[in-house]
Design a protein around this motif. Structure first.
Motif, PDB file in Angstrom:
ATOM      1  N   ASP A  25      -2.609   7.093  -5.235  1.00 19.85           N
ATOM      2  CA  ASP A  25      -2.687   8.357  -4.511  1.00 19.85           C
ATOM      3  C   ASP A  25      -4.140   8.783  -4.335  1.00 19.85           C
ATOM      4  O   ASP A  25      -4.533   9.259  -3.259  1.00 19.85           O
ATOM      5  CB  ASP A  25      -1.902   9.428  -5.270  1.00 19.85           C
ATOM      6  N   ARG A  26      -4.959   8.603  -5.370  1.00 22.52           N
ATOM      7  CA  ARG A  26      -6.372   8.960  -5.262  1.00 22.52           C
ATOM      8  C   ARG A  26      -7.091   8.052  -4.272  1.00 22.52           C
ATOM      9  O   ARG A  26      -7.972   8.505  -3.526  1.00 22.52           O
ATOM     10  CB  ARG A  26      -7.022   8.875  -6.641  1.00 22.52           C
ATOM     11  N   LEU A  27      -6.725   6.776  -4.247  1.00 15.26           N
ATOM     12  CA  LEU A  27      -7.345   5.840  -3.310  1.00 15.26           C
ATOM     13  C   LEU A  27      -7.044   6.238  -1.869  1.00 15.26           C
ATOM     14  O   LEU A  27      -7.948   6.321  -1.033  1.00 15.26           O
ATOM     15  CB  LEU A  27      -6.837   4.424  -3.584  1.00 15.26           C
ATOM     16  N   VAL A  28      -5.779   6.496  -1.576  1.00 14.06           N
ATOM     17  CA  VAL A  28      -5.375   6.836  -0.207  1.00 14.06           C
ATOM     18  C   VAL A  28      -6.009   8.153   0.233  1.00 14.06           C
ATOM     19  O   VAL A  28      -6.543   8.271   1.346  1.00 14.06           O
ATOM     20  CB  VAL A  28      -3.840   6.897  -0.109  1.00 14.06           C
ATOM     21  N   ARG A  29      -5.960   9.153  -0.626  1.00 18.38           N
ATOM     22  CA  ARG A  29      -6.526  10.458  -0.259  1.00 18.38           C
ATOM     23  C   ARG A  29      -8.050  10.423  -0.176  1.00 18.38           C
ATOM     24  O   ARG A  29      -8.653  11.185   0.577  1.00 18.38           O
ATOM     25  CB  ARG A  29      -6.080  11.515  -1.270  1.00 18.38           C
ATOM     26  N   GLY A  30      -8.664   9.526  -0.924  1.00 19.36           N
ATOM     27  CA  GLY A  30     -10.122   9.460  -0.930  1.00 19.36           C
ATOM     28  C   GLY A  30     -10.714   8.690   0.225  1.00 19.36           C
ATOM     29  O   GLY A  30     -11.938   8.722   0.433  1.00 19.36           O
ATOM     30  N   LEU A  31      -9.863   7.983   1.004  1.00 19.37           N
ATOM     31  CA  LEU A  31     -10.347   7.202   2.147  1.00 19.37           C
ATOM     32  C   LEU A  31      -9.609   7.640   3.414  1.00 19.37           C
ATOM     33  O   LEU A  31      -8.893   6.848   4.047  1.00 19.37           O
ATOM     34  CB  LEU A  31     -10.146   5.700   1.893  1.00 19.37           C
ATOM     35  N   PRO A  32      -9.780   8.890   3.836  1.00 19.70           N
ATOM     36  CA  PRO A  32      -9.038   9.397   5.003  1.00 19.70           C
ATOM     37  C   PRO A  32      -9.482   8.779   6.317  1.00 19.70           C
ATOM     38  O   PRO A  32      -8.802   8.957   7.333  1.00 19.70           O
ATOM     39  CB  PRO A  32      -9.334  10.903   4.974  1.00 19.70           C
ATOM     40  N   GLN A  33     -10.609   8.063   6.319  1.00 20.90           N
ATOM     41  CA  GLN A  33     -11.067   7.438   7.556  1.00 20.90           C
ATOM     42  C   GLN A  33     -10.256   6.194   7.901  1.00 20.90           C
ATOM     43  O   GLN A  33     -10.391   5.652   8.999  1.00 20.90           O
ATOM     44  CB  GLN A  33     -12.559   7.067   7.456  1.00 20.90           C
ATOM     45  N   HIS A  34      -9.422   5.718   6.971  1.00 20.54           N
ATOM     46  CA  HIS A  34      -8.596   4.553   7.207  1.00 20.54           C
ATOM     47  C   HIS A  34      -7.129   4.961   7.335  1.00 20.54           C
ATOM     48  O   HIS A  34      -6.722   6.033   6.869  1.00 20.54           O
ATOM     49  CB  HIS A  34      -8.741   3.541   6.075  1.00 20.54           C
ATOM     50  N   GLU A  35      -6.340   4.107   7.950  1.00 12.32           N
ATOM     51  CA  GLU A  35      -4.899   4.345   8.061  1.00 12.32           C
ATOM     52  C   GLU A  35      -4.178   3.408   7.112  1.00 12.32           C
ATOM     53  O   GLU A  35      -4.402   2.191   7.118  1.00 12.32           O
ATOM     54  CB  GLU A  35      -4.418   4.114   9.493  1.00 12.32           C
ATOM     55  N   PHE A  36      -3.292   3.955   6.288  1.00 12.18           N
ATOM     56  CA  PHE A  36      -2.546   3.170   5.315  1.00 12.18           C
ATOM     57  C   PHE A  36      -1.077   3.080   5.732  1.00 12.18           C
ATOM     58  O   PHE A  36      -0.460   4.082   6.097  1.00 12.18           O
ATOM     59  CB  PHE A  36      -2.628   3.810   3.922  1.00 12.18           C
ATOM     60  N   ASP A  37      -0.538   1.864   5.674  1.00 17.26           N
ATOM     61  CA  ASP A  37       0.902   1.656   5.759  1.00 17.26           C
ATOM     62  C   ASP A  37       1.364   1.212   4.379  1.00 17.26           C
ATOM     63  O   ASP A  37       0.802   0.266   3.813  1.00 17.26           O
ATOM     64  CB  ASP A  37       1.254   0.578   6.787  1.00 17.26           C
ATOM     65  N   LEU A  38       2.368   1.877   3.821  1.00 17.37           N
ATOM     66  CA  LEU A  38       2.842   1.567   2.479  1.00 17.37           C
ATOM     67  C   LEU A  38       4.057   0.653   2.537  1.00 17.37           C
ATOM     68  O   LEU A  38       4.992   0.900   3.305  1.00 17.37           O
ATOM     69  CB  LEU A  38       3.204   2.845   1.724  1.00 17.37           C
ATOM     70  N   TYR A  39       4.027  -0.386   1.726  1.00 20.14           N
ATOM     71  CA  TYR A  39       5.145  -1.309   1.575  1.00 20.14           C
ATOM     72  C   TYR A  39       5.502  -1.300   0.087  1.00 20.14           C
ATOM     73  O   TYR A  39       4.816  -1.918  -0.731  1.00 20.14           O
ATOM     74  CB  TYR A  39       4.769  -2.705   2.055  1.00 20.14           C
ATOM     75  N   ALA A  40       6.565  -0.554  -0.253  1.00 19.83           N
ATOM     76  CA  ALA A  40       6.841  -0.239  -1.651  1.00 19.83           C
ATOM     77  C   ALA A  40       8.122  -0.909  -2.125  1.00 19.83           C
ATOM     78  O   ALA A  40       9.172  -0.810  -1.475  1.00 19.83           O
ATOM     79  CB  ALA A  40       6.953   1.274  -1.830  1.00 19.83           C
ATOM     80  N   ARG A  61       3.106   4.761   8.026  1.00 22.63           N
ATOM     81  CA  ARG A  61       4.524   4.553   7.811  1.00 22.63           C
ATOM     82  C   ARG A  61       4.736   4.130   6.360  1.00 22.63           C
ATOM     83  O   ARG A  61       3.812   3.694   5.691  1.00 22.63           O
ATOM     84  CB  ARG A  61       5.076   3.478   8.755  1.00 22.63           C
ATOM     85  N   VAL A  62       5.961   4.233   5.917  1.00 26.19           N
ATOM     86  CA  VAL A  62       6.329   3.763   4.588  1.00 26.19           C
ATOM     87  C   VAL A  62       7.568   2.909   4.730  1.00 26.19           C
ATOM     88  O   VAL A  62       8.584   3.356   5.259  1.00 26.19           O
ATOM     89  CB  VAL A  62       6.610   4.929   3.618  1.00 26.19           C
ATOM     90  N   ARG A  63       7.474   1.681   4.271  1.00 25.79           N
ATOM     91  CA  ARG A  63       8.638   0.797   4.225  1.00 25.79           C
ATOM     92  C   ARG A  63       8.995   0.549   2.767  1.00 25.79           C
ATOM     93  O   ARG A  63       8.127   0.220   1.970  1.00 25.79           O
ATOM     94  CB  ARG A  63       8.365  -0.525   4.937  1.00 25.79           C
ATOM     95  N   THR A  64      10.263   0.710   2.438  1.00 27.67           N
ATOM     96  CA  THR A  64      10.700   0.579   1.054  1.00 27.67           C
ATOM     97  C   THR A  64      11.791  -0.477   0.937  1.00 27.67           C
ATOM     98  O   THR A  64      12.541  -0.734   1.874  1.00 27.67           O
ATOM     99  CB  THR A  64      11.239   1.911   0.517  1.00 27.67           C
ATOM    100  N   ALA A  65      11.874  -1.076  -0.221  1.00 24.91           N
ATOM    101  CA  ALA A  65      12.944  -2.016  -0.547  1.00 24.91           C
ATOM    102  C   ALA A  65      13.156  -1.979  -2.052  1.00 24.91           C
ATOM    103  O   ALA A  65      12.262  -1.604  -2.809  1.00 24.91           O
ATOM    104  CB  ALA A  65      12.602  -3.432  -0.084  1.00 24.91           C
ATOM    105  N   SER A  66      14.349  -2.361  -2.490  1.00 23.04           N
ATOM    106  CA  SER A  66      14.716  -2.263  -3.899  1.00 23.04           C
ATOM    107  C   SER A  66      14.743  -3.631  -4.556  1.00 23.04           C
ATOM    108  O   SER A  66      15.283  -4.579  -4.004  1.00 23.04           O
ATOM    109  CB  SER A  66      16.103  -1.612  -4.035  1.00 23.04           C
ATOM    110  N   LEU A  67      14.179  -3.707  -5.756  1.00 26.32           N
ATOM    111  CA  LEU A  67      14.275  -4.916  -6.560  1.00 26.32           C
ATOM    112  C   LEU A  67      15.369  -4.821  -7.615  1.00 26.32           C
ATOM    113  O   LEU A  67      15.636  -5.784  -8.323  1.00 26.32           O
ATOM    114  CB  LEU A  67      12.934  -5.176  -7.275  1.00 26.32           C
ATOM    115  N   TRP A  68      16.014  -3.657  -7.705  1.00 26.32           N
ATOM    116  CA  TRP A  68      17.006  -3.447  -8.752  1.00 26.32           C
ATOM    117  C   TRP A  68      18.422  -3.680  -8.285  1.00 26.32           C
ATOM    118  O   TRP A  68      19.374  -3.475  -9.030  1.00 26.32           O
ATOM    119  CB  TRP A  68      16.913  -2.011  -9.275  1.00 26.32           C
ATOM    120  N   THR A  69      18.634  -4.132  -7.056  1.00 23.34           N
ATOM    121  CA  THR A  69      19.959  -4.281  -6.479  1.00 23.34           C
ATOM    122  C   THR A  69      20.863  -5.101  -7.384  1.00 23.34           C
ATOM    123  O   THR A  69      20.486  -6.157  -7.871  1.00 23.34           O
ATOM    124  CB  THR A  69      19.869  -4.971  -5.110  1.00 23.34           C
TER     125      THR A  69
END
Length: 606
Positions: A25-40, A61-69
């Protein structure tokens, strides 16, 4: 300069709980000049139910998937994966169409042959590694098999059902019985093979996601995996298919964590051996393909080198921590309670509070009026509560003549307290409550509580585990773990010498402000991002110019500006196929072909 970063996480950000959550969270908020897509990738239903942290607006965007299925959910309806969703405009909360489930429809004869061949090569290399260690040939077979399975998953809808099939068990059995495998693996029974097949499917589940297209990881300028293992697997595929550079950050070596957890895993010896071999080969491939690897400490760096990481690609970047919240305590002249020891952390066996309590009994004999204040909640689960109860019982046994418990701290030599009450409203106040902060762990990665104590200008006594010596750097006392006598002697030495306490505390604060702040962490990754982008050709024609029509830096490969007839063809080949085009699936090469014209146009204009 706008850089699109595919941030790959496992069991952490953007979920409200999990590893590396605050750091990401600190990394993403500290670099607002870049665009982040999250793959969680999430690890449990509980984690998903607790929701996300609030996301900044520059998350695309945020793309999510589960490893606990569960097994039933994996195999229901052809093995569809559960929970994969796409959120656009993560910081704004917008929701778009869900991620297409990919479970693996029925293969035709040709696809079954490809699957069997790739799985056989992977199983053979894993069994060989579990027996006599892995060489270059086995590593090559593992790599080719892994990417072969990935291509099959992308082209034909996923692998979960195939990896849970009878074919998989037969392939694994044949590989385990082959000549050259170790006795442990050869002893694998059919239940062992079924168990390993299930674990292998879970480990390879990221191959079956639909993240690998021009709107997904193929559109990223670079991928940043926040740990090894499953989080880095999508980054491997993005590099393989689209040439996206991969950056891997590890604050704790995932492979080491697996090795340490192996004795406690509910598996038989053959299954543990196979899992260890597979994880070792996957980690080695991640380290081979990463353009840069950023360990969170020299302690982690040494482990990465032992696991096969190239020293030339390693750059230590300490985790960034918020120093401002401790400024009031750190800049105060108040040295805290001069007769009080403070411990802060999560109450669990790895923190070895048992040894601390025995050491405190020795300290109290030398300094009768000293107190010990333990701030922290038990680790989640019944085991955490049981360990806290054990510590309370031991404290009552060691100090039978005094009321020991969680009542008024001033009446007890030992108190168990939680942060957030009227006397200790926040974390900084906990460190301010004592003159010496103690860390008694037997297992530790990067000691966060130790850095927080340093921000507060507190003298510390710590056990020599993990990155403790590296963090302290001579500004505190360090003793062997599991040695209550040494721990007690060090505490007594500081309690009796206020000038030394003040001197060590000031030095500790200066060191922490120099090395462990968010600012130094952001500066390091800002430079690494730009360096990696400068090495890689741009792939998106739309990003060649900014909103004003001006060329973006690095948007056109450097070869495009070199005069000569070879320029257009050379640049076209570079952008279209890349150095490993011969090994890419045809659909991936076609995907990048659209950008050849843009590169050729840039060459002509030059």
């Amino acid at each position: 300069m706008l850089v699109r970063i595919g941030l790959l996480t496992e069991g952490g950000y953007p979920y409200a709980t999990g590893e590396s959550r605050l750091w990401c969270d600190r990394l993403v908020r500290g670099l607002p000049q870049h665009e982040f897509d999250l793959y969680a990738l999430s690890r449990s239903a509980r984690q998903e139910e607790q929701g996300w942290v609030r996301l900044p607006p520059h998350i695309g965007r945020v793309r999510t998937a589960s490893l606990w299925t569960s097994d039933d959910e994996v195999l229901r309806g052809g093995g569809a994966l559960r929970g994969g969703r796409t959120f656009r405009g993560g910081g704004r909360g917008g929701l778009s169409a869900g991620m297409r489930p990919r479970g693996g429809r029925s293969f035709g004869r040709r696809e079954r042959g490809r699957f069997t061949a790739h799985l056989t090569a992977l199983a053979t290399s894993v069994c060989a590694a579990a027996g006599s260690g892995t060489g270059d040939e086995a590593a090559t077979h593992f790599t080719e098999a892994l990417y072969g399975l990935a291509e099959l998953a992308v082209e034909h809808g996923g692998l979960p059902a195939a990896l849970r099939s009878e074919t998989t068990v037969r392939v694994l059995e044949s590989a385990c019985r082959a000549r050259g495998t170790g006795r442990t693996v050869q002893a694998a029974t059919v239940p062992d093979l079924l168990t390993f097949a299930a674990e292998l499917e879970r480990a390879l589940r990221p191959l079956s996601l639909d993240w690998y297209d021009e709107d997904g990881l193929g559109s990223a300028d670079l991928c940043h995996a926040t740990s090894g293992g499953a989080a880095a697997l999508p980054g491997l595929l993005a590099k393989r298919f689209f040439g996206v550079p991969l950056l891997v950050t590890e604050h704790g070596v995932r492979l080491r964590a697996h090795y340490l957890a192996t004795p406690d895993e509910p598996f038989t010896a053959p299954v543990r051996a196979l899992l260890a071999a597979f994880r070792g080969q996957l980690a080695a491939e991640v380290y081979r393909q990463a353009a840069v690897i950023t360990p969170g400490s020299t302690h982690v760096r040494r482990w990465q080198e032992k696991c096969g990481a190239d020293r030339a690609r390693l750059r230590t970047v300490y985790p960034g921590m918020m120093a401002d919240r401790f400024r009031g305590v750190g800049e105060s002249d108040d040295g805290g309670g001069p007769g009080t020891l403070v411990w802060v952390g999560r109450v669990e066996p790895a923190k070895d509070l048992i040894a601390l309590l025995h050491a405190f009994a020795e300290v109290r004999r030398a300094v009768p009026d000293v107190r010990l204040r333990i701030f922290g909640a038990p680790a989640q689960g019944a085991d955490g509560d049981a360990y806290l109860a054990t510590c309370r019982a031991l404290a009552a046994q060691l100090f039978p003549d005094e009321a020991t418990g969680a009542h008024t701290p001033g009446d007890n030599p030992v108190s168990f307290e939680e942060i957030g009450g009227p006397e200790i409203p926040d974390l900084a106040e906990a460190y301010a409550a004592g003159g010496v902060v103690v860390l008694s762990s037997v297992v530790e990665g990067f000691p966060v509580s130790l850095v927080e104590a340093m921000f507060c200008g507190r003298a510390t006594v710590s056990t020599d585990v993990g990155a403790v010596v590296e963090v302290i750097g001579g500004t505190g006392l360090v003793v062997p773990p599991r040695n209550p006598r040494a721990l007690a002697d060090a505490c007594v030495a500081l309690l009796r010498d206020p000038e030394r306490r003040a001197r060590l505390g000031a030095a500790a604060r200066a060191r922490a402000l120099e090395l462990f702040t968010v600012e130094q962490n952001l500066a390091a990754f800002r430079g690494i991002y730009l360096e990696l982008i400068s090495r890689s050709p741009a792939r998106r024609e739309a990003d060649a110019v900014d909103a004003d029509g001006e060329p973006r830096p690095f948007a056109t490969p450097a070869e495009a500006h070199v005069p000569g007839r070879w320029t257009a063809s050379r640049t076209s080949a570079l952008v279209t196929a890349g150095p490993d085009a011969a090994r890419r699936p045809s659909w991936a090469i076609r995907r990048t072909g659209a950008y050849a014209a843009a590169a050729g146009a840039g060459a002509g204009d030059a």
